[in-house]
Design an enzyme around this catalytic site. Structure first.
Site, PDB file in Angstrom:
ATOM      1  CB  ALA A   8     -54.198   6.525 -51.997  1.00 50.00           C
ATOM      2  CD  GLN A   9     -50.010   4.665 -46.133  1.00 50.79           C
ATOM      3  OE1 GLN A   9     -48.804   4.603 -46.386  1.00 50.79           O
ATOM      4  NE2 GLN A   9     -50.580   3.895 -45.243  1.00 50.79           N
ATOM      5  CB  SER A  59     -53.364   5.087 -58.758  1.00 47.61           C
ATOM      6  OG  SER A  59     -52.700   5.235 -57.540  1.00 47.61           O
ATOM      7  CB  ALA A 114     -68.381   6.376 -53.127  1.00 43.92           C
ATOM      8  CG  HIS A 124     -46.576  -0.966 -51.837  1.00 40.22           C
ATOM      9  ND1 HIS A 124     -45.577  -0.882 -50.881  1.00 40.22           N
ATOM     10  CD2 HIS A 124     -46.792   0.300 -52.268  1.00 40.22           C
ATOM     11  CE1 HIS A 124     -45.231   0.389 -50.736  1.00 40.22           C
ATOM     12  NE2 HIS A 124     -45.954   1.128 -51.569  1.00 40.22           N
ATOM     13  NE  ARG A 164     -44.925   1.410 -55.611  1.00 39.42           N
ATOM     14  CZ  ARG A 164     -45.997   2.115 -55.468  1.00 39.42           C
ATOM     15  NH1 ARG A 164     -47.138   1.665 -55.903  1.00 39.42           N
ATOM     16  NH2 ARG A 164     -45.943   3.284 -54.898  1.00 39.42           N
ATOM     17  CG  HIS A 210     -50.249  -1.220 -53.818  1.00 40.66           C
ATOM     18  ND1 HIS A 210     -50.827  -0.743 -52.667  1.00 40.66           N
ATOM     19  CD2 HIS A 210     -49.790  -0.124 -54.491  1.00 40.66           C
ATOM     20  CE1 HIS A 210     -50.717   0.579 -52.637  1.00 40.66           C
ATOM     21  NE2 HIS A 210     -50.117   0.973 -53.736  1.00 40.66           N
ATOM     22  CD  GLU A 258     -56.628  -0.515 -58.239  1.00 40.98           C
ATOM     23  OE1 GLU A 258     -56.874   0.281 -57.320  1.00 40.98           O
ATOM     24  OE2 GLU A 258     -55.989  -1.574 -58.065  1.00 40.98           O
ATOM     25  CG  ASP A 309     -67.147  -6.640 -56.462  1.00 39.48           C
ATOM     26  OD1 ASP A 309     -66.593  -7.753 -56.380  1.00 39.48           O
ATOM     27  OD2 ASP A 309     -67.604  -6.036 -55.475  1.00 39.48           O
TER      28      ASP A 309
HETATM   29  C1  SIN Z   1     -47.343   4.539 -51.491  1.00 43.30           C
HETATM   30  O1  SIN Z   1     -47.604   5.490 -50.795  1.00 43.30           O
HETATM   31  O2  SIN Z   1     -46.316   3.884 -51.416  1.00 43.30           O
HETATM   32  C2  SIN Z   1     -48.359   4.102 -52.471  1.00 43.30           C
HETATM   33  C3  SIN Z   1     -48.476   5.093 -53.522  1.00 43.30           C
HETATM   34  C4  SIN Z   1     -48.933   4.436 -54.762  1.00 43.30           C
HETATM   35  O3  SIN Z   1     -49.260   3.255 -54.762  1.00 43.30           O
HETATM   36  O4  SIN Z   1     -48.908   5.104 -55.798  1.00 43.30           O
END
Ligand code: SIN
Length: 488
Positions: free
Chosen positions: A43-44, A367, A10, A220, A266, A327, A351, A199
């Site tokens: 996700a930020q 993503s 979801a 990350h 990254r 991450h 993902e 899963d």
């Molecule tokens: C992040 O906010 O650093 C993660 C963003 C992402 O993984 O695309």
């Protein structure tokens, strides 16, 4: 009564697909835990899209291809960047509130982007805002029902066709979508929620689906590193807004590793941090935001600021201890651009899937966009193609995965992590071999074996014994139920 379409997961991809499917029949969306507990929720930083005045779809395409280090599927990248602007527009029409500067959308920068193209919401809650918008839309559609705390343990497959899944009981459907998210929780240190145990990959593999590029796991660079606390993500957008990495001695070190410094790709930053931690014998490095004006961190990154404060760190006056953590999975269940797997009746998106859009390394904030764009495409394909009636046939007995978690996570972290060797990968594969009935163990075993077969370093996959990229490995790894690995 069986649904016409079963959507497992979801998060953003599953919800977006369900909205498409609702036009064509009854849709059941199931979540392993609560409906909110998905990686999307965490996700930020944001969602990348070529919408700012100085940006172009071609530039977004180039940056994505560059980050992918030679392994991106060009058609998938094109699809993502081209469909991105309309997908964002649709989210806005459905009520998503992205942050603005005046009346214009506000764009920030993250690593390896050549333009400011990352939209964000409530500062640092972008995934939550998009998931909330999609959930509201989906919940308004009569044909969609939701079931939470419903772990799917197996896909139901006969003669190579998937016709349902086992959820405490068999549930038949005309088509099944795997939108189960990632596999970060297979590793000891991860920014992902506990539900992200791969899963979808494990169930698809057991049912006979092809798994692609599973060795490419993105670490990350900056997860909060406080003893006993979850590895909470400190978004790359913090560095995009000027936060600085410093080692245990207080020295800024990134310039020694890459010309882009703190905003290098990254994988480079994660390895540089690991090297500094080893060199200085420190369990973490520091993320320093103290030079910004008072009030900025709190206003621009409210969720991060409050979380750090909960663990005793005031980002405006103190540097935060950070270290890399698993991450994002670039690989997954192999699909075409419409979510189709090699098994009729089975689709995957987000993902859990591998369209090849991220290649060997995902560009930051691609993503969430992948989830909305490819979730919609998969939903459309399912709607148009799934002609069979769902029903019940012979069913396997569903077994609950249990136990072992800690050991798998430690093995994966220590032997299949940021820096890999043949010796460590063989060690991991050997230890996991006897436990392949467990999803986490199976997924970690697939990662170890594919990482061992890939005798080079590329994108997020780094081997000390093969530290260079090798032309003969500019290919995808494909692994099937017989366990054989093929490069193609
Ligand atoms: C992040 O906010 O650093 C993660 C963003 C992402 O993984 O695309």
């Amino acid at each position: 009564m069986n649904p016409d379409f079963l959507v497992i997961g979801a998060g953003v991809a599953g919800l977006r697909a369900a909205i498409e499917l609702a036009e064509a029949g009854r849709v059941l969306v199931v979540a392993k835990e609560s409906l909110q507990e998905s990686s999307s929720e965490y996700a930020q930083g944001g969602i990348a899209v070529a919408l700012s005045d100085d940006d172009e779809v071609e530039l977004h395409e180039q940056d994505t291809l560059y980050a992918g280090d030679g392994l991106c599927d060009r058609a998938a990248v094109r699809k993502l960047v081209e469909e991105g602007p309309a997908a964002i527009q649709e989210l806005i029409e459905w009520g998503a509130e992205f942050d603005r500067e005046g009346s214009k959308l506000a764009f920030t920068r993250e690593g390896a982007h050549s333009r400011n193209r990352v939209l964000h919401a409530h500062g640092d809650s972008t995934g939550r805002e998009i998931a909330r918008t999609l959930y509201r839309k989906a919940a308004s559609l009569e044909n969609i029902t939701f079931r939470s705390h419903a772990a799917t343990t197996e896909l139901l497959e006969s003669d190579g066709e998937v016709w349902g899944a086992w959820l405490h009981e068999p549930v038949g459907a005309r088509a099944v979508l795997l939108a189960t998210g990632g596999l970060g929780a297979v590793f000891l240190n991860t920014t992902n929620p506990d539900v992200a145990t791969g899963d979808g990959v494990a169930m698809a593999y057991r049912a006979g689906a092809v798994i692609e590029d599973i060795e490419f796991v993105q670490f990350h660079p900056t997860a909060l590193h406080v003893e006993g606390a979850p590895r909470f993500l400190l978004s790359e957008a913090l560095r995009g807004e000027g936060a600085q990495l410093r080692n245990a001695g207080g020295e800024r070190f990134m310039e020694r590793y890459h010309p882009l410094g703190d905003l290098a790709p990254r994988d480079v930053v994660s390895r540089a941090i690991t090297a500094e931690m080893i060199r200085t014998l420190a369990p973490h490095v520091w993320l320093d935001f103290r030079h910004k004006e008072r009030g900025f961190a709190r206003a621009r990154f409210p969720r991060i600021y409050e979380t750090c404060l909960r663990y005793g760190i005031d980002l405006e006056t103190e540097a935060a201890p950070v270290a890399p953590a698993a991450h994002y999975a670039m690989g997954g269940v192999k699909t075409d651009l419409h979510g189709r797997t090699n098994l009729p009746g089975l689709y995957a998106a987000g993902e859990a899937a591998c369209t090849g859009v991220h290649g060997a390394n995902r560009l930051a904030s691609n993503s969430l966009l992948e989830g909305v764009v490819f979730g919609a495409l998969a939903g459309r394909a399912m709607r148009e193609e799934a002609g069979r009636a769902g029903g019940s046939r012979g069913v396997p007995s569903g077994g609950e995965p249990q136990g072992m978690e800690v050991d798998v996570r430690r093995i994966a972290w220590e032997d299949c992590g940021i820096v890999r060797t043949a010796e460590g990968l063989k060690h991991a594969a050997g230890l996991l071999e006897g436990h392949l009935d467990r999803n986490e163990a199976l997924v970690a075993w697939l990662i170890a074996r594919c990482a061992l077969a890939r005798e080079e370093s590329r994108g997020a996959h780094f081997r000390t014994d093969f530290p260079e990229k090798r032309a003969e490995f500019e290919k995808h790894t494909l692994v099937r139920r017989d366990g054989n690995i093929e490069f193609r």
